[in-house]
Motif scaffolding. Sequence first.
Motif, PDB file in Angstrom:
ATOM      1  N   ALA A  50      20.663  -1.362  41.453  1.00 58.43           N
ATOM      2  CA  ALA A  50      21.310  -2.143  42.408  1.00 58.43           C
ATOM      3  C   ALA A  50      19.820  -1.948  43.216  1.00 58.43           C
ATOM      4  CB  ALA A  50      21.540  -2.291  43.103  1.00 58.43           C
ATOM      5  N   GLY A  51      19.488  -0.975  43.727  1.00 59.19           N
ATOM      6  CA  GLY A  51      18.879  -0.911  44.792  1.00 59.19           C
ATOM      7  C   GLY A  51      17.501  -0.671  44.596  1.00 59.19           C
ATOM      8  N   LEU A  52      17.171  -0.124  43.517  1.00 58.61           N
ATOM      9  CA  LEU A  52      16.006  -0.370  43.044  1.00 58.61           C
ATOM     10  C   LEU A  52      15.840  -2.241  42.638  1.00 58.61           C
ATOM     11  CD1 LEU A  52      15.084   2.548  40.806  1.00 58.61           C
ATOM     12  CD2 LEU A  52      14.071   1.690  43.387  1.00 58.61           C
ATOM     13  N   ILE A  53      16.600  -2.881  42.093  1.00 65.41           N
ATOM     14  CA  ILE A  53      16.542  -4.120  41.408  1.00 65.41           C
ATOM     15  C   ILE A  53      16.326  -5.002  42.775  1.00 65.41           C
ATOM     16  CG2 ILE A  53      17.582  -5.912  40.250  1.00 65.41           C
ATOM     17  CD1 ILE A  53      18.295  -4.473  38.517  1.00 65.41           C
ATOM     18  N   LEU A  54      16.461  -4.946  43.948  1.00 68.53           N
ATOM     19  CA  LEU A  54      16.932  -5.825  45.007  1.00 68.53           C
ATOM     20  C   LEU A  54      15.954  -4.846  46.079  1.00 68.53           C
ATOM     21  CD1 LEU A  54      20.154  -5.223  46.968  1.00 68.53           C
ATOM     22  CD2 LEU A  54      19.138  -7.394  46.047  1.00 68.53           C
ATOM     23  N   LEU A  55      15.079  -3.545  45.299  1.00 70.50           N
ATOM     24  CA  LEU A  55      13.354  -3.870  46.313  1.00 70.50           C
ATOM     25  C   LEU A  55      12.331  -4.344  45.302  1.00 70.50           C
ATOM     26  CD1 LEU A  55      11.595  -2.203  48.418  1.00 70.50           C
ATOM     27  CD2 LEU A  55      11.851  -0.066  46.163  1.00 70.50           C
ATOM     28  N   GLY A  56      12.594  -4.943  44.285  1.00 63.67           N
ATOM     29  CA  GLY A  56      11.652  -5.306  43.643  1.00 63.67           C
ATOM     30  C   GLY A  56      11.764  -6.700  42.804  1.00 63.67           C
ATOM     31  N   VAL A  66      14.567 -15.416  51.943  1.00 66.48           N
ATOM     32  CA  VAL A  66      15.181 -14.837  50.823  1.00 66.48           C
ATOM     33  C   VAL A  66      15.132 -13.312  51.010  1.00 66.48           C
ATOM     34  CG1 VAL A  66      14.920 -14.241  48.147  1.00 66.48           C
ATOM     35  CG2 VAL A  66      15.063 -16.545  49.486  1.00 66.48           C
ATOM     36  N   ALA A  67      13.779 -12.801  51.261  1.00 71.49           N
ATOM     37  CA  ALA A  67      13.181 -11.449  51.244  1.00 71.49           C
ATOM     38  C   ALA A  67      15.029 -10.585  52.417  1.00 71.49           C
ATOM     39  CB  ALA A  67      12.589 -10.814  51.990  1.00 71.49           C
ATOM     40  N   VAL A  68      15.163 -11.501  53.240  1.00 70.73           N
ATOM     41  CA  VAL A  68      16.220 -10.179  54.863  1.00 70.73           C
ATOM     42  C   VAL A  68      17.987 -10.921  54.070  1.00 70.73           C
ATOM     43  CG1 VAL A  68      17.790 -11.471  57.053  1.00 70.73           C
ATOM     44  CG2 VAL A  68      14.643 -11.765  56.375  1.00 70.73           C
ATOM     45  N   LYS A  69      18.123 -11.746  53.153  1.00 67.56           N
ATOM     46  CA  LYS A  69      19.131 -11.525  52.716  1.00 67.56           C
ATOM     47  C   LYS A  69      19.434 -10.677  51.572  1.00 67.56           C
ATOM     48  CE  LYS A  69      19.347 -17.086  53.546  1.00 67.56           C
ATOM     49  NZ  LYS A  69      20.024 -18.195  52.793  1.00 67.56           N
ATOM     50  N   LEU A  70      18.367 -10.649  50.289  1.00 67.45           N
ATOM     51  CA  LEU A  70      18.248  -9.649  49.527  1.00 67.45           C
ATOM     52  C   LEU A  70      18.615  -8.489  50.296  1.00 67.45           C
ATOM     53  CD1 LEU A  70      16.331 -10.541  47.298  1.00 67.45           C
ATOM     54  CD2 LEU A  70      18.350 -10.759  46.655  1.00 67.45           C
ATOM     55  N   LEU A  71      17.926  -7.847  51.470  1.00 68.49           N
ATOM     56  CA  LEU A  71      17.933  -6.395  52.545  1.00 68.49           C
ATOM     57  C   LEU A  71      19.252  -6.520  52.699  1.00 68.49           C
ATOM     58  CD1 LEU A  71      14.319  -6.394  54.532  1.00 68.49           C
ATOM     59  CD2 LEU A  71      15.566  -4.642  51.998  1.00 68.49           C
ATOM     60  N   PHE A  72      20.057  -7.293  53.165  1.00 68.07           N
ATOM     61  CA  PHE A  72      21.455  -7.315  53.429  1.00 68.07           C
ATOM     62  C   PHE A  72      22.342  -7.601  52.699  1.00 68.07           C
ATOM     63  CE2 PHE A  72      20.138  -9.962  57.227  1.00 68.07           C
ATOM     64  CZ  PHE A  72      20.652  -8.864  58.824  1.00 68.07           C
TER      65      PHE A  72
END
Length: 110
Positions: A50-56, A66-72
């Motif tokens: 999940a971490g790698l998918i979110l990083l991608g 959107v990137a900030v929400k994905l990081l949270f």
Amino acid sequence: MIPGAIVDALSWLCLVAGGLFSIVGALGLLRLPEFFTRMHGASVTDTLGAGLILLGLVLQAGFTLVAVKLLFLGIFIFFASPAATHALIKAALARGEKPLLAPEDASSKR
């Protein structure tokens, strides 16, 4: 500034690696012999996949909200997934479930 093609390649590398880790975790749920090993296999690969998918996805989103929400979301998964796994293991132990410690234990559980 990093060119767009490099960001796309890194993003796809993270997405594919995260997908592979998630698939390996799913196979671990099917193939491992008992509850405790299944939980270990699933929790390790789940967090990393999940971490790698979110990083991608963050790389694809760029510097946006959107990137900030994905990081949270990634931070939440990073803390919640191991805590949930620990709670499930403790509940199984409290109910009297015993871990498989040696190969001869497998024959006695059947």
